[in-house]
Design a protein around this motif. Structure first.
Motif, PDB file in Angstrom:
ATOM      1  N   GLU A  43      20.878  25.756  -6.612  1.00 39.04           N
ATOM      2  CA  GLU A  43      21.454  24.088  -6.796  1.00 39.04           C
ATOM      3  C   GLU A  43      22.968  24.208  -6.891  1.00 39.04           C
ATOM      4  O   GLU A  43      23.702  23.127  -6.610  1.00 39.04           O
ATOM      5  CB  GLU A  43      20.906  23.534  -8.144  1.00 39.04           C
ATOM      6  N   HIS A  44      23.625  25.150  -7.427  1.00 40.05           N
ATOM      7  CA  HIS A  44      25.103  25.368  -7.453  1.00 40.05           C
ATOM      8  C   HIS A  44      25.612  26.008  -6.334  1.00 40.05           C
ATOM      9  O   HIS A  44      27.020  26.054  -6.271  1.00 40.05           O
ATOM     10  CB  HIS A  44      25.218  26.231  -8.703  1.00 40.05           C
ATOM     11  N   MET A  45      25.025  26.498  -5.439  1.00 35.76           N
ATOM     12  CA  MET A  45      25.412  26.970  -4.144  1.00 35.76           C
ATOM     13  C   MET A  45      26.083  26.512  -3.098  1.00 35.76           C
ATOM     14  O   MET A  45      27.262  26.496  -2.775  1.00 35.76           O
ATOM     15  CB  MET A  45      24.381  27.880  -3.264  1.00 35.76           C
ATOM     16  N   ILE A  46      25.715  25.054  -2.830  1.00 37.71           N
ATOM     17  CA  ILE A  46      26.344  24.286  -1.832  1.00 37.71           C
ATOM     18  C   ILE A  46      27.519  23.623  -2.362  1.00 37.71           C
ATOM     19  O   ILE A  46      28.769  23.698  -1.715  1.00 37.71           O
ATOM     20  CB  ILE A  46      25.181  23.095  -1.409  1.00 37.71           C
ATOM     21  N   PRO A  47      27.711  23.308  -3.699  1.00 43.78           N
ATOM     22  CA  PRO A  47      29.021  22.774  -4.099  1.00 43.78           C
ATOM     23  C   PRO A  47      29.941  23.973  -4.327  1.00 43.78           C
ATOM     24  O   PRO A  47      31.346  23.981  -4.201  1.00 43.78           O
ATOM     25  CB  PRO A  47      28.815  22.380  -5.596  1.00 43.78           C
ATOM     26  N   LEU A  48      29.618  24.945  -4.666  1.00 42.77           N
ATOM     27  CA  LEU A  48      30.550  26.277  -4.632  1.00 42.77           C
ATOM     28  C   LEU A  48      30.943  26.697  -3.282  1.00 42.77           C
ATOM     29  O   LEU A  48      32.290  27.001  -3.111  1.00 42.77           O
ATOM     30  CB  LEU A  48      29.800  27.392  -5.206  1.00 42.77           C
ATOM     31  N   VAL A  49      30.091  26.755  -1.922  1.00 44.52           N
ATOM     32  CA  VAL A  49      30.472  27.155  -1.015  1.00 44.52           C
ATOM     33  C   VAL A  49      31.538  25.988  -0.146  1.00 44.52           C
ATOM     34  O   VAL A  49      32.338  26.097   0.256  1.00 44.52           O
ATOM     35  CB  VAL A  49      29.186  27.241  -0.017  1.00 44.52           C
ATOM     36  N   ARG A  50      31.291  24.831  -0.732  1.00 44.56           N
ATOM     37  CA  ARG A  50      32.014  23.628  -0.060  1.00 44.56           C
ATOM     38  C   ARG A  50      33.454  23.675  -0.917  1.00 44.56           C
ATOM     39  O   ARG A  50      34.394  23.791  -0.181  1.00 44.56           O
ATOM     40  CB  ARG A  50      31.730  22.534  -0.778  1.00 44.56           C
ATOM     41  N   THR A  51      33.534  24.147  -2.201  1.00 50.67           N
ATOM     42  CA  THR A  51      34.831  24.493  -2.827  1.00 50.67           C
ATOM     43  C   THR A  51      35.798  25.737  -2.013  1.00 50.67           C
ATOM     44  O   THR A  51      36.782  25.571  -1.617  1.00 50.67           O
ATOM     45  CB  THR A  51      34.746  24.761  -4.329  1.00 50.67           C
ATOM     46  N   TRP A  52      34.816  26.651  -1.782  1.00 47.58           N
ATOM     47  CA  TRP A  52      35.448  27.991  -1.121  1.00 47.58           C
ATOM     48  C   TRP A  52      36.012  27.492   0.112  1.00 47.58           C
ATOM     49  O   TRP A  52      37.218  27.808   0.486  1.00 47.58           O
ATOM     50  CB  TRP A  52      34.387  29.001  -0.976  1.00 47.58           C
ATOM     51  N   LEU A  53      35.293  26.763   0.863  1.00 47.13           N
ATOM     52  CA  LEU A  53      35.801  26.197   2.314  1.00 47.13           C
ATOM     53  C   LEU A  53      36.814  25.469   2.220  1.00 47.13           C
ATOM     54  O   LEU A  53      37.938  25.569   2.933  1.00 47.13           O
ATOM     55  CB  LEU A  53      34.593  25.526   3.012  1.00 47.13           C
ATOM     56  N   ALA A  54      36.999  24.447   1.263  1.00 51.12           N
ATOM     57  CA  ALA A  54      38.075  23.496   0.865  1.00 51.12           C
ATOM     58  C   ALA A  54      39.362  24.258   0.628  1.00 51.12           C
ATOM     59  O   ALA A  54      40.498  24.110   0.973  1.00 51.12           O
ATOM     60  CB  ALA A  54      37.945  22.591  -0.238  1.00 51.12           C
ATOM     61  N   LEU A  55      39.066  25.655  -0.047  1.00 49.50           N
ATOM     62  CA  LEU A  55      40.324  26.235  -0.473  1.00 49.50           C
ATOM     63  C   LEU A  55      40.565  27.272   0.540  1.00 49.50           C
ATOM     64  O   LEU A  55      41.832  28.249   0.396  1.00 49.50           O
ATOM     65  CB  LEU A  55      40.047  27.036  -1.895  1.00 49.50           C
TER      66      LEU A  55
END
Length: 58
Positions: A43-55
């Protein structure tokens, strides 16, 4: 975070009590708890990956 630590401590205390009293815990089997942990992680993987990609973290 404090609520999680209190919850964990209460769970450990009750688990110890059950062990001392030689009572079987009404908790679900370990395999079910591991599945729930996997669901929370997923459940927390997609938001985490999105954050990494944004940064720009790769």
């Amino acid at each position: 975070m404090k609520a999680y630590l209190i919850s964990l401590a209460a769970g450990v205390l009750v688990g110890l009590l059950y062990s001392v009293m030689d009572v079987k815990s009404p908790a679900p089997p370990t395999v079910a708890l591991v599945g729930l942990l996997g669901m929370l992680g997923g459940e927390h993987m997609i938001p985490l990956v999105r954050t990494w990609l944004a940064l720009g973290i790769h």
